[in-house]
Design a protein around this motif. Structure first.
Motif, short mmCIF file in Angstrom:
data_model
loop_
_atom_site.label_atom_id
_atom_site.label_comp_id
_atom_site.label_asym_id
_atom_site.label_seq_id
_atom_site.Cartn_x
_atom_site.Cartn_y
_atom_site.Cartn_z
N VAL A 524 1.04 -1.39 0.02
CA VAL A 524 -0.10 0.01 0.00
C VAL A 524 1.03 1.10 -0.14
N VAL A 525 0.62 2.08 -1.01
CA VAL A 525 1.78 3.32 -1.09
C VAL A 525 1.10 4.52 -0.52
N ASP A 526 1.52 5.17 0.30
CA ASP A 526 1.18 6.45 0.75
C ASP A 526 2.49 7.54 0.70
N THR A 527 2.20 8.56 1.54
CA THR A 527 3.43 9.39 1.54
C THR A 527 4.50 9.06 2.39
N HIS A 528 4.30 8.08 3.19
CA HIS A 528 5.14 7.64 4.14
C HIS A 528 6.38 6.36 3.34
N THR A 529 5.59 5.94 2.20
CA THR A 529 6.38 4.96 1.37
C THR A 529 7.81 5.47 0.99
N ARG A 530 8.88 4.74 1.28
CA ARG A 530 10.15 5.18 0.88
C ARG A 530 10.76 4.12 -0.09
N HIS A 538 1.56 -6.22 -6.74
CA HIS A 538 0.26 -5.59 -6.57
C HIS A 538 0.40 -4.50 -5.70
N PHE A 539 -0.12 -3.23 -6.17
CA PHE A 539 0.00 -2.04 -5.51
C PHE A 539 -1.00 -1.20 -5.32
N SER A 540 -1.49 -0.48 -4.45
CA SER A 540 -2.56 0.40 -4.12
C SER A 540 -2.05 1.63 -3.72
N ILE A 541 -2.46 2.74 -4.22
CA ILE A 541 -1.96 4.21 -3.90
C ILE A 541 -3.41 4.83 -2.88
N VAL A 542 -3.08 5.10 -1.89
CA VAL A 542 -4.02 5.66 -0.91
C VAL A 542 -4.13 7.02 -0.67
N GLU A 543 -2.98 7.75 -0.90
CA GLU A 543 -2.82 9.21 -0.66
C GLU A 543 -2.19 9.94 -1.87
N SER A 546 1.77 10.79 -3.45
CA SER A 546 2.71 9.82 -3.20
C SER A 546 3.15 9.06 -4.32
N LEU A 547 3.16 9.84 -5.54
CA LEU A 547 3.31 9.51 -6.78
C LEU A 547 4.98 9.78 -7.50
N SER A 549 7.94 8.97 -9.43
CA SER A 549 8.16 7.86 -10.52
C SER A 549 9.19 6.86 -10.03
N ALA A 550 10.31 7.57 -9.25
CA ALA A 550 11.44 6.77 -8.72
C ALA A 550 11.09 5.86 -7.74
N LEU A 551 9.75 5.77 -7.32
CA LEU A 551 9.29 4.81 -6.13
C LEU A 551 9.09 3.58 -6.59
N PHE A 552 8.57 3.36 -7.75
CA PHE A 552 7.98 2.60 -8.33
C PHE A 552 8.63 1.27 -9.08
N PRO A 553 8.73 0.04 -8.83
CA PRO A 553 9.44 -1.14 -9.16
C PRO A 553 9.47 -1.05 -10.90
N LYS A 554 10.88 -1.22 -11.34
CA LYS A 554 11.22 -1.08 -12.66
C LYS A 554 10.99 -2.58 -13.52
N SER A 555 10.51 -3.54 -12.62
CA SER A 555 10.54 -4.87 -13.19
C SER A 555 9.16 -5.03 -13.80
N THR A 556 9.03 -6.09 -14.63
CA THR A 556 7.56 -6.14 -15.44
C THR A 556 6.69 -7.11 -14.57
N SER A 557 7.06 -7.25 -13.30
CA SER A 557 6.19 -8.25 -12.46
C SER A 557 4.91 -7.79 -12.02
N VAL A 558 4.75 -6.37 -12.03
CA VAL A 558 3.44 -5.90 -11.58
C VAL A 558 2.14 -6.18 -12.34
N ARG A 559 1.13 -6.73 -11.64
CA ARG A 559 0.00 -7.06 -12.05
C ARG A 559 -1.25 -6.32 -11.81
N THR A 560 -1.01 -5.68 -10.83
CA THR A 560 -2.39 -4.81 -10.28
C THR A 560 -1.85 -3.39 -9.70
N ILE A 561 -2.74 -2.41 -10.37
CA ILE A 561 -2.35 -1.06 -9.79
C ILE A 561 -3.92 -0.54 -9.48
N LEU A 562 -4.05 -0.24 -8.08
CA LEU A 562 -5.54 0.28 -7.44
C LEU A 562 -5.12 1.68 -6.94
N PHE A 563 -6.50 2.46 -7.12
CA PHE A 563 -6.66 3.68 -6.72
C PHE A 563 -7.96 3.33 -5.59
#
Length: 901
Positions: A524-530, A538-543, A546-547, A549-563
């Motif tokens: 779960v990604v919020d403003t405290h996620t480092r 799978h990740f969800s963004i709740v604040e 908190s976006l 771009s350098a924070l998010f993984p560069k691999s192709t493994s991501v299957r889910t993005i939620l707001f």
């Protein structure tokens, strides 16, 4: 440490490899032999996975080995998905009859020859990687275990009956209620045999204090006067009849007079015949109380076998059974289950102080007690959680340590074996493997989030988590079974059954458990996620904010993005471009509440996408035509996109669509949009102010749910082309006539619809009674919701023939003053709410109203105050005390509809 779900993924992959469809496709593209070799190797590896799961914390490198297998299996599923993408694309090309389209297909990477080479290369790569990892597994000396994916782990320690009542806080009322039940005769009357043996189940989540309550009752002096024999048996290990008999006999001997103890025998070597004889001897003629603590067995045959052995006592014998499972409680109980609730905030604070301080010491630290009040809130009334956090702070007076505990999630705190997370994890460990995997995805949503079965089913289906027992089973029905089981295991709360769907929440502590077991899989990604691990899928963004771009993984493994939170969305189009290009294997892209004007054309690269949610985007006006190339897309939502101008002309190419939610400025929709959507099950039109006509004669033979809200120009519904419709919601459509068209006669309406759910609300003109076609669904309707229908003055007589009706909610219908006679025949009706209907509320008042005798049999009744015209409407999930314990309709706040469906 988070769980590994490699067994589930490997099992799912093997199922696909063994299916007829994949075998035929692999033969067609010349990769059959390679896939069969992958299947054979994976079958061998799968047999080792359960042993690897149990030993992963003891053997160095085993976790990495499991992670590699999981990555390979996930990559293999992506490759196999390519077969489905190719099949759907080819189907669309052939159906179009377009020469131009066929030429484009020939020169694209999707043509058969290019696809064959690409698949062969990818499958050989998968095969080589799997062979290497399988060979590496030999060094761990793993054993092939039973392929039952339900991994049994260590249970809680055996309980005993002793307790110091002075150590227990806040269970006095519950003790008295159980004692009263024990003093009551059997609900069917005292008698012999089964009728002399009553079972009172105590049910609730782990750590709630079921065993403590049973101990309080067991040691109450009144029990010594009521029962000649008291026995305590903990059943937390396997439900072994022989071992349980031994425990009961020993417990009976231990409670006997001292003179009898000298004659005890060693019965551990007795055969089953000797044991049952001795057990009957011990219980014969005795009025006994037996506590069976910590029941996990759901095999009714085993329970009946045990019950038959212990029913030889005297009339009035009683059993108390503690369990975490509602279904087990129902199976065993002869009394209704006693559902244990949480402690009050005051009692929780008293218990916390008892564990955090020495006697009287709290008076020296009022500032810490204030922080303690905030800590207690996160325990949500669960005593073991209170004890866990209180004891972790015992004799610690550093303010920063208390603040750390207050601000941390429980799953981040150190846990001893008897603390709350291990206690809850016992329930998790007992679930089947596929259910454990589904459960983890609750971690992507915030605490206190209101779920519907429709909503969570979308996610489970898109991620391929549902496992049909046979080819004909609907995925939605499988999901309901999963939710039923989670509810049965006390993982869900505020559970409401609306017939066509469920509404529920996840207990805060259960949410902590989901975070704990899914930590390496979901974030779960919020403003405290480092930092976000490259392994996250799978990740969800709740604040907002908190976006980075350098924070998010560069691999192709991501299957889910939620707001998942209303009002939190994406504004950066460059971030969207990055995600679309980087995460090419996405299954779920939820961009609700975002604000960008259009999607990038590169969206066509997301060939594996199943769910695309653009709801409540305040700027988007159109979709790129490339979106029509997403042939395996199952869910598309444009609900609440108020600036959206028109749907793509070739949207009918999305032949896998199951759910479509539309807001558009169009007045007429092209037939091509719906003609090829043969899998469409849910269709919603919201805020389509200009829309005058639906479907234009297109038969939607698969449609099961139709939602029409705030479509001010819409004049009629095409009932005759919806033969499978089960749920209809009509809200705030001021021009709509619910009668069938003049040129159409419902000669046999029971064959037109199979409706189970009907919701009518707000500004439906001339609706002084329900439409005539309601006759045709009287035998199938299970839920009827009528809200703010100001002209409604009469309910149809067929209401009394709705023998399957379970829920009837009527609110804000001030002219309605009449109930049809015969309401007492609605024996399935267990939830009746009437509010905002002054005269009708007066006539339905408990005990005094003239209609009360007709409705008094209903289990849950909520009647508003007489003479109050406006209904008291709550928002979904906000509890409000009601007569009979029934809340207002979940749909009272229609702004929630996009999230509910």
């Amino acid at each position: 440490m988070a769980e590994s779900f490699v067994f589930d993924i490997a099992d799912s992959l093997l199922g696909k490899l063994a299916s007829y469809a994949y075998q035929e496709a692999s033969k067609a593209y010349g990769v059959y032999e390679d896939l069969q070799e992958i299947k054979d190797t994976l079958s061998i590896v799968r047999g080792l996975l359960l042993d690897a799961e149990e030993k992963k914390d003891q053997k160095h490198g085993l976790r990495e080995w499991l992670r590699q297998i999981q990555n390979i299996c996930t990559n293999a599923e992506d490759v196999l998905d390519g077969f489905e993408c190719q099949k759907m694309h080819k189907q669309v090309v052939e159906a179009s009859g377009s020469t131009r389209m066929k030429v484009q297909h020939f020169f694209s990477s999707s043509n058969s020859l290019a696809f064959r080479f690409k698949m062969a290369r990818q499958i050989k790569d998968i095969k080589g990687r799997l062979d290497k990892v399988a060979a590496d597994g030999a060094k761990f000396s793993l054993a092939t275990m039973s392929l039952d994916p339900g991994i049994i782990v260590q249970r809680r320690e055996i309980t005993h009956s002793h307790i110091d009542s002075l150590d227990v806080i806040g269970r006095e009322n519950e003790r008295e209620e159980i004692v009263k039940l024990l003093m009551q005769p059997h609900p069917q009357g005292d008698g012999v045999g089964d009728k002399s043996l009553c079972v009172i189940p105590i049910v609730g989540i782990g750590g709630l204090g079921k065993t403590t309550l049973a101990k309080l009752v067991f040691n109450d002096k009144r029990m010594d006067q009521l029962f000649q024999l008291k026995m305590w048996v903990c059943i937390s290990d396997d439900f072994d009849i022989r071992q349980i008999m031994i425990k009961i006999i020993n417990s009976a001997s231990a409670s006997a007079p001292t003179t009898a103890l000298a004659h005890q025998e060693n019965i551990s070597n007795f055969d089953i015949e000797q044991l049952q004889s001795r057990l009957r001897y011990k219980l014969s003629g005795q009025k006994f109380l037996l506590v069976l603590d910590d029941i996990w067995n759901d095999d009714r045959a085993k329970w009946l076998q045990l019950k038959d052995l212990i029913k030889g006592g005297a009339i009035g014998s009683k059993i108390i059974a503690t369990t975490r499972s509602n279904s087990i409680a129902t199976m065993m109980g002869t009394f209704p289950s006693y559902v244990l609730e949480g402690l009050s905030p005051q009692n929780c604070l008293s218990l916390f102080v008892k564990w955090a301080f020495k006697d009287g010491e709290e008076e020296k630290y009022p500032n810490l007690v204030e922080i303690g009040k905030e800590i207690v809130r996160k325990c949500r009334g669960v005593p073991l959680a209170v004890r866990t956090l209180g004891s972790s702070l015992f004799s610690k007076f550093d303010l920063n340590k208390w603040i750390f505990v207050r601000d941390s999630e429980i799953w981040n705190l150190k846990q001893n074996k008897d603390d709350i997370l291990p206690a809850l994890k016992l329930s998790y460990d007992q679930m089947p493997s596929h259910l454990r995997h589904c459960f983890t995805y609750f971690s992507l949503y915030p605490k206190d989030f209101g779920f519907t079965s429709v909503q969570i089913t979308k996610l489970w289906v898109a991620l391929g988590l549902l496992q049909p027992q046979d080819g004909n089973q609907k995925l939605e029905n499988i999901a309901r079974d999963y939710i039923d089981e989670l509810h049965s295991r006390s993982f869900l709360q505020e559970f409401e059954d609306f017939g066509h769907f469920y509404y529920f929440k996840v207990h805060d502590l259960v949410h902590d458990l989901a975070l704990y077991v899914a930590n390496d899989e979901c974030v779960v990604v919020d403003t405290h996620t480092r930092n976000i691990s490259e392994q996250v899928r799978h990740f969800s963004i709740v604040e907002n904010g908190s976006l980075d771009s350098a924070l998010f993984p560069k691999s192709t493994s991501v299957r889910t993005i939620l707001f998942p939170i209303e009002g939190v969305g994406l504004e950066s189009e460059s971030m969207l471009d990055t995600w679309v290009l980087r995460y090419k294997y996405l299954r779920i892209l939820d961009l609700s509440d975002s604000s960008f004007e259009t999607l990038p054309n590169s969206i066509t690269k997301l060939k594996h996408l199943r769910v695309l949610n653009l709801s409540n985007n305040c700027k988007i006006k159109r979709l790129p035509h490339s979106i029509c190339n997403l042939q395996i897309l199952q869910v598309l939502s444009l609900s609440g996109c108020m600036q959206f101008e028109s749907l793509p002309k070739e949207l009918g190419k999305l032949i896998s669509l199951r759910q479509l939610y539309i807001t558009t400025k169009q007045s007429v929709l092209s037939q091509n949009v719906f003609a090829n959507l043969t899998n469409l099950q849910t269709l919603s039109f919201e805020y389509c102010d200009s829309l005058e006509l639906l479907f234009d004669g297109v038969q939607l033979t698969s449609l099961e749910t139709l939602i029409v809200r705030s479509c001010g120009s819409l004049q009629s519904l095409p009932s005759y082309i919806l033969p499978r419709l089960e749920a209809l919601l009509v809200i705030d459509c001021k021009s709509l006539d619910l009668s069938p068209p003049e040129n159409h006669t419902l000669q046999n309406p029971t064959r037109i619809w199979k409706m189970t759910f009907l919701h009518l609300q707000n500004k439906i003109p001339w609706l002084w009674t329900l439409p005539e076609w309601i006759e045709g669904v009287a035998e199938t309707l299970q839920t009827l919701i009528l809200i703010n229908l100001y002209e409604l003055s009469k309910l149809p007589e067929c209401l009394t023939r709705m023998t399957r009706l379970k829920m009837l909610h009527i609110a804000g219908c001030p002219r309605l003053d009449y109930l049809p006679s015969g309401m007492q025949h609605l024996t399935a009706l267990d939830d009746l709410t009437i509010n905002g209907c002054p005269d009708l509320c007066r006539q339905c008042q408990p005990h005094s109203g003239e209609y009360w005798p007709m409705i008094s049999h209903i289990k849950g009744v909520s009647i508003g105050e007489p003479g109050v015209e406006e209904p008291s409407i709550r928002e979904p999930g906000v509890e409000e005390p009601q007569e009979g314990g029934v809340s207002e309709s979940l749909f009272s706040n229609t702004d929630q509809l996009p999230y509910l469906w």
